[in-house]
Design a protein around this motif. Structure first.
Motif, mmCIF file in Angstrom:
data_model
loop_
_atom_site.group_PDB
_atom_site.id
_atom_site.type_symbol
_atom_site.label_atom_id
_atom_site.label_comp_id
_atom_site.label_asym_id
_atom_site.label_seq_id
_atom_site.Cartn_x
_atom_site.Cartn_y
_atom_site.Cartn_z
ATOM 1 N N GLN A 68 0.833 -1.209 0.000
ATOM 2 C CA GLN A 68 0.000 0.000 0.000
ATOM 3 C C GLN A 68 0.867 1.260 0.000
ATOM 4 N N ILE A 71 2.653 1.806 -3.373
ATOM 5 C CA ILE A 71 1.715 2.336 -4.372
ATOM 6 C C ILE A 71 1.500 3.826 -4.151
ATOM 7 N N GLU A 72 1.243 4.198 -2.903
ATOM 8 C CA GLU A 72 0.999 5.611 -2.610
ATOM 9 C C GLU A 72 2.205 6.475 -2.959
ATOM 10 N N THR A 74 4.601 5.799 -5.152
ATOM 11 C CA THR A 74 4.762 5.817 -6.601
ATOM 12 C C THR A 74 3.771 6.776 -7.243
ATOM 13 N N GLU A 75 2.519 6.684 -6.818
ATOM 14 C CA GLU A 75 1.498 7.581 -7.370
ATOM 15 C C GLU A 75 1.800 9.033 -7.028
ATOM 16 N N ARG A 89 -5.701 3.229 -10.601
ATOM 17 C CA ARG A 89 -5.392 1.945 -9.982
ATOM 18 C C ARG A 89 -6.169 0.886 -10.735
ATOM 19 N N THR A 97 -3.184 -4.995 -6.318
ATOM 20 C CA THR A 97 -3.484 -3.699 -6.916
ATOM 21 C C THR A 97 -2.167 -2.995 -7.213
ATOM 22 N N HIS A 98 -2.079 -2.348 -8.348
ATOM 23 C CA HIS A 98 -0.851 -1.639 -8.687
ATOM 24 C C HIS A 98 -1.191 -0.327 -9.373
ATOM 25 N N ALA A 99 -0.230 0.579 -9.354
ATOM 26 C CA ALA A 99 -0.427 1.884 -9.982
ATOM 27 C C ALA A 99 -0.066 1.788 -11.447
#
Length: 108
Positions: A68, A71-72, A74-75, A89, A97-99
């Motif tokens: 998590q 992902i955050e 990276t985004e 997403r 789940t991936h960005a």
């Protein structure tokens, strides 16, 4: 956080905490010393990005929060670097789940 006598004072959004963290980042840069944050705060939604914004790039969280937080981060970095690119997403069968962002992150 878990001590009954002071748990009511725990507020990771308190401005004084963020001022203290900013001061620590400044001191870290001035002295050339690394700075890492360890704890569950970085695993709360939105906090990894806030920590990145003030200059903290080394975060330690429990293993279950690593995907998590990655992902955050990276985004957040992608949005800061390419504000004109929209990040979405996606969830594909059998995967985490991936960005994904057109032209920003490699497709999964």
């Amino acid at each position: 956080r878990s001590n009954e006598q002071v748990s009511s004072d725990y507020n990771p959004e308190h401005p004084i905490l963020w001022k203290l963290l900013e001061d620590l980042v400044s001191a870290s840069k001035e002295t050339g010393k690394p700075l890492s944050i360890c704890g569950e705060m970085a695993g709360r939604a939105g906090f990894a990005g806030k920590l990145l914004d003030i200059g903290i790039t080394s975060l330690s969280v429990s293993p279950r929060l690593i995907p998590q937080v990655r992902i955050e981060m990276t985004e957040h970095r992608a949005a800061a670097t390419h504000p004109d690119k929209r990040i979405s997403r996606r969830r594909e069968p059998g995967t985490q789940t991936h960005a994904a962002a057109s032209g920003v992150l490699p497709p999964a």
